[in-house]
Design a protein around this motif. Structure first.
Motif, mmCIF file in Angstrom:
data_model
loop_
_atom_site.group_PDB
_atom_site.id
_atom_site.type_symbol
_atom_site.label_atom_id
_atom_site.label_comp_id
_atom_site.label_asym_id
_atom_site.label_seq_id
_atom_site.Cartn_x
_atom_site.Cartn_y
_atom_site.Cartn_z
ATOM 1 N N ASN A 110 35.066 41.472 45.804
ATOM 2 C CA ASN A 110 34.919 42.101 44.493
ATOM 3 C C ASN A 110 34.351 41.139 43.461
ATOM 4 O O ASN A 110 34.506 41.341 42.269
ATOM 5 N N VAL A 111 33.686 40.078 43.942
ATOM 6 C CA VAL A 111 33.075 39.120 43.019
ATOM 7 C C VAL A 111 31.583 39.011 43.322
ATOM 8 O O VAL A 111 31.127 39.419 44.386
ATOM 9 N N GLY A 112 30.832 38.437 42.385
ATOM 10 C CA GLY A 112 29.385 38.330 42.534
ATOM 11 C C GLY A 112 28.974 37.366 43.634
ATOM 12 O O GLY A 112 29.782 36.559 44.098
ATOM 13 N N VAL A 113 27.696 37.438 44.039
ATOM 14 C CA VAL A 113 27.234 36.590 45.142
ATOM 15 C C VAL A 113 27.251 35.106 44.791
ATOM 16 O O VAL A 113 27.421 34.272 45.675
ATOM 17 N N ASP A 149 56.260 36.278 37.896
ATOM 18 C CA ASP A 149 55.866 37.589 37.360
ATOM 19 C C ASP A 149 54.812 38.212 38.280
ATOM 20 O O ASP A 149 53.664 38.417 37.891
ATOM 21 N N PHE A 150 55.208 38.511 39.500
ATOM 22 C CA PHE A 150 54.265 39.030 40.485
ATOM 23 C C PHE A 150 53.596 40.312 39.993
ATOM 24 O O PHE A 150 52.376 40.439 39.983
ATOM 25 N N LEU A 151 54.442 41.256 39.566
ATOM 26 C CA LEU A 151 53.937 42.561 39.144
ATOM 27 C C LEU A 151 52.942 42.453 37.979
ATOM 28 O O LEU A 151 51.952 43.169 37.923
ATOM 29 N N GLY A 152 53.232 41.503 37.077
ATOM 30 C CA GLY A 152 52.390 41.367 35.892
ATOM 31 C C GLY A 152 51.094 40.613 36.149
ATOM 32 O O GLY A 152 50.187 40.642 35.312
ATOM 33 N N THR A 153 50.986 39.939 37.307
ATOM 34 C CA THR A 153 49.779 39.145 37.560
ATOM 35 C C THR A 153 49.007 39.573 38.807
ATOM 36 O O THR A 153 47.899 39.114 39.039
ATOM 37 N N MET A 154 49.617 40.482 39.600
ATOM 38 C CA MET A 154 48.930 40.855 40.843
ATOM 39 C C MET A 154 47.604 41.573 40.563
ATOM 40 O O MET A 154 46.685 41.497 41.369
ATOM 41 N N GLY A 155 47.512 42.230 39.414
ATOM 42 C CA GLY A 155 46.276 42.953 39.067
ATOM 43 C C GLY A 155 45.072 42.025 39.108
ATOM 44 O O GLY A 155 44.040 42.344 39.697
ATOM 45 N N GLU A 156 45.229 40.844 38.495
ATOM 46 C CA GLU A 156 44.123 39.890 38.483
ATOM 47 C C GLU A 156 43.799 39.434 39.917
ATOM 48 O O GLU A 156 42.636 39.393 40.319
ATOM 49 N N ALA A 157 44.852 39.116 40.679
ATOM 50 C CA ALA A 157 44.629 38.632 42.046
ATOM 51 C C ALA A 157 43.919 39.693 42.880
ATOM 52 O O ALA A 157 42.967 39.396 43.603
ATOM 53 N N TYR A 158 44.357 40.939 42.779
ATOM 54 C CA TYR A 158 43.731 41.987 43.587
ATOM 55 C C TYR A 158 42.302 42.296 43.127
ATOM 56 O O TYR A 158 41.498 42.797 43.902
ATOM 57 N N THR A 159 42.009 41.979 41.873
ATOM 58 C CA THR A 159 40.659 42.245 41.373
ATOM 59 C C THR A 159 39.681 41.142 41.776
ATOM 60 O O THR A 159 38.499 41.391 41.963
#
Lengths: 255, 409
Positions: free
Chosen positions: B318-321, B303-313
């Motif tokens: 885009n994460v804390g130090v 389910d690439f389309l349904g899970t890519m959002g999390e991966a791209y985020t």
């Protein structure tokens, strides 16, 4: 074994001759635009002063900005290692060293054996370097040697907010125009550079005792400013200006 | 130094073919989308749209040592010295057409912008959308301070749906879900291959350095989701594995292993690689090229389309130090690093902003860190003698430390 340590900085060139662990002679000249000819001149004046011949010197280590352009050196080592070595020799207890050079300021932390454990240098800006003091002394029409003692007389250090050398100069002009006292402005200048150095000390993590090396260590105004901000004593040595060259001469003993 | 990797020639050909196709898209009836480096590219590939990366172009401009000149032109237009030099290079090149690619990048039919890499891209892409008068899609990824929440998941997944609708509208075609599945699988496979390529550097001596990774990165950035990427990285991997088998290192007599943080300094790659090699130091890993395979675990192959959002985020920028520091600590272990070189990059604020905090957070590892100030493409921000002194001093410290380790002091 006689060794030579030579430290060619951006403003001055220093040399120290050592025989084993004894300092036999030292010498200092200003660099001018050609660091190579400065090194040659420094060497020949030093030899005259020490009454020895060139061939009596077994090994030479060069340091400072001109370290790679000195043909007669056996090895080039950066100032970080040399200042660490030199200060450890002069003041064995010291764990943190501040060195303010013409272009670079650095804070060096030594481990218990006097080996460099970590260091931090100023960013590209010249504001935290010896050049800042030079420019400001000129703006205050004071000889650099009188600059520190004048700062000590200031009772209410002026607020110098700009960290930029160029803008700080214009800030000083407006302080003069406002009629602030010459010694207060001078004191403010010293606190301004001390604050920049202190942030570097904090970045690397201060381990006392603390010492200052390099020519700027002769400036009593700056030592006072550093001590009052850091709330810890800052040791110096009469040989502070030669500690880089001394470290180089000591390294040459190991070659 | 080891000879140049043989695969490199093939890679150059692939990139040439790619840019040739993109430049001639109109003649083959394809549309061109400009997209940010961290943007969701797979749906474009599924829709037969050619993705073009102004950031990759920016890097090429930097490598050709024109970054300072192009930045200066943009500053003349009123952009601040502090604006990202990729943005300035792109804005300038789209006006003057100066570029290592003849005539510059092909005109876009649409712009796809994801702010998972920085905030600058929003304004940059708005400016270009106005200039070219084309539709702009913004894929907004909330910053992951500590955790990825369910609200964040709903928010990005909703945008994936909107993205699909946007592409249908711009192309006038129905979205090809069947092809999307295939592209998704290829994209994951490419990321896995890229990961294996980078992991060859675990070997002592390392068969590749970060400078090789910077170069070979272009494919995973620009063409992931295409077969050619998987195929190429397989060839590259084989060559690197052969090197390891024969104990051929990228750096002669490798003695010291370092990590690199932040983007490369594109105009000084050779000087830097020679400088480190002269100290027998190999840059064995970097946080930048690892970013293109750091999120594989968040994607469901089915389910690439349904899970890519999390991966791209959840990408590195885009994460804390705290999490960035954990990633670096992991690399120190994995690659047995003796030191870290941090490039404080004037252009890239999100990458450079937390570096002192990260230094503080990894202090417990006792690994020395060197900070060098420069810019990824603007050579006006590079001071050679200062950087040389810092690198020399840093390497002397590392050498001393290693000597003491060996003698048991």
């Amino acid at each position: 074994m006689i060794t030579l340590g030579i430290d060619v900085g951006s403003l001055t060139a220093k040399a120290v001759l050592m025989d084993g662990d004894k300092i036999i002679e030292k010498h200092l000249i200003s660099v001018g635009y050609n660091s190579k000819t400065a090194a040659d001149k420094l060497l020949s004046e030093l030899l005259d002063k020490a009454f020895i011949e060139r061939k009596a010197i077994a090994k030479v280590v060069a340091t400072g900005y001109g370290r790679n352009s000195i043909g007669f050196a056996d090895k080039a080592t950066t100032e970080i290692i040399c200042h660490g070595k030199g200060i450890h020799f002069l003041l064995p207890e010291v764990r943190t060293i501040i060195d303010i050079g013409g272009q670079d300021s650095k804070v060096i932390v030594l481990d218990g054996n006097g080996t460099v454990a970590n260091f931090v240098m100023n960013d590209k800006c010249a504001a935290g370097t010896g050049r800042f003091l030079d420019v400001m002394a000129r703006a205050m029409e004071t000889e650099i040697n009188d600059f520190g003692p004048l700062a000590l007389k200031g009772k209410n250090p002026s607020e110098i907010s700009s960290v930029c050398t160029v803008f700080a100069e214009s800030e000083i002009i407006s302080l003069v125009a406002k009629g602030e006292k010459r010694e207060d402005i001078t004191s403010g200048i010293h606190f301004s550079i001390a604050r920049r150095i202190v942030s570097m000390v904090k970045r690397v993590g201060l381990i006392p005792p603390l010492a200052m090396s390099g020519g700027v260590a002769l400036n009593v105004g700056l030592i006072h400013a550093l001590e009052s901000i850091l709330e810890t004593p800052v040791s110096t040595t009469p040989l502070s200006q030669f500690s880089g060259a001394l470290g180089a001469a000591l390294l040459a003993q190991e070659l | 130094m080891a000879e140049r990797l043989k695969a490199t020639r093939e890679m150059k050909k692939i990139m040439q073919r790619y840019y040739f196709e993109a430049k001639n898209a109109r003649f083959i009836g394809k549309k061109v989308a400009w997209i940010t480096s961290g943007g969701p590219v797979e749906p474009l590939i599924a829709m037969n749209i050619i993705p073009v990366y102004p950031e990759n172009h920016g890097a090429m401009i930097g490598a050709s040592k024109k970054g300072g000149k192009l930045s200066e032109f943009a500053e003349g237009l009123g952009y601040s010295q502090d604006v990202c030099s990729y943005a300035k290079n792109d804005i300038t090149s789209s006006i003057t057409k100066e570029s290592p690619i003849k005539g510059g990048l092909p005109k876009p039919d649409m712009l796809i912008c994801s702010n998972n890499i920085c905030g600058t891209v929003l304004k940059w892409y708005e400016i270009q959308a106005r200039k070219y008068n084309v539709p702009l899609f913004i894929y907004d990824t909330p910053f992951v301070h500590t955790e990825f929440t369910e609200e964040a998941r709903d928010y990005v997944n909703e945008q994936t749906k909107e993205y699909v609708k946007f592409l249908e509208k711009v192309t006038g075609k129905k979205f090809n879900y069947r092809r999307m599945k295939k592209v998704g699988r290829l994209s994951i496979e490419a990321m896995r291959m890229w990961k294996r390529v980078l992991e060859t550097a675990e070997h002592h001596p390392s068969p590749m350095t970060a400078f090789d990774a910077f170069f070979h990165l272009a494919l995973i950035v620009t063409l992931r989701g295409k077969k050619v990427v998987v195929k190429y990285y397989k060839t590259l991997l084989k060559e690197l594995q052969e090197r390891s088998k024969e104990n051929v290192g990228a750096v002669d007599e490798e003695k010291y292993r370092l990590l690199w943080d932040n983007l490369p300094i594109w105009y000084r790659m050779r000087w830097l690689s020679q400088k480190f090699a002269s100290h027998q130091a190999a840059l064995v890993a970097d946080t930048y090229t690892q970013a293109w395979c750091g999120v594989i675990d968040y994607i469901d192959e089915e389910d690439f389309l349904g899970t890519m959002g999390e991966a791209y985020t959840r990408i590195h920028l885009n994460v804390g130090v705290d999490q960035m520091a954990e990633t670096i600590k992991g690399f120190i272990q994995q690659y047995k690093a003796d030191g870290i070189v941090m490039h404080s990059n004037m252009s890239c604020k999100p990458y450079s902003f937390g570096q002192y905090d990260i230094q503080h957070l990894i202090r417990e590892t006792g690994i020395p860190v060197l900070m060098i100030e420069a810019d990824m493409t603007d050579e006006r921000k590079f001071s050679q003698s200062q950087i040389e002194t810092r690198i020399d001093a840093f390497m002397e410290v590392i050498k001393q430390r290693k000597q003491h380790d060996y003698t048991g002091n």
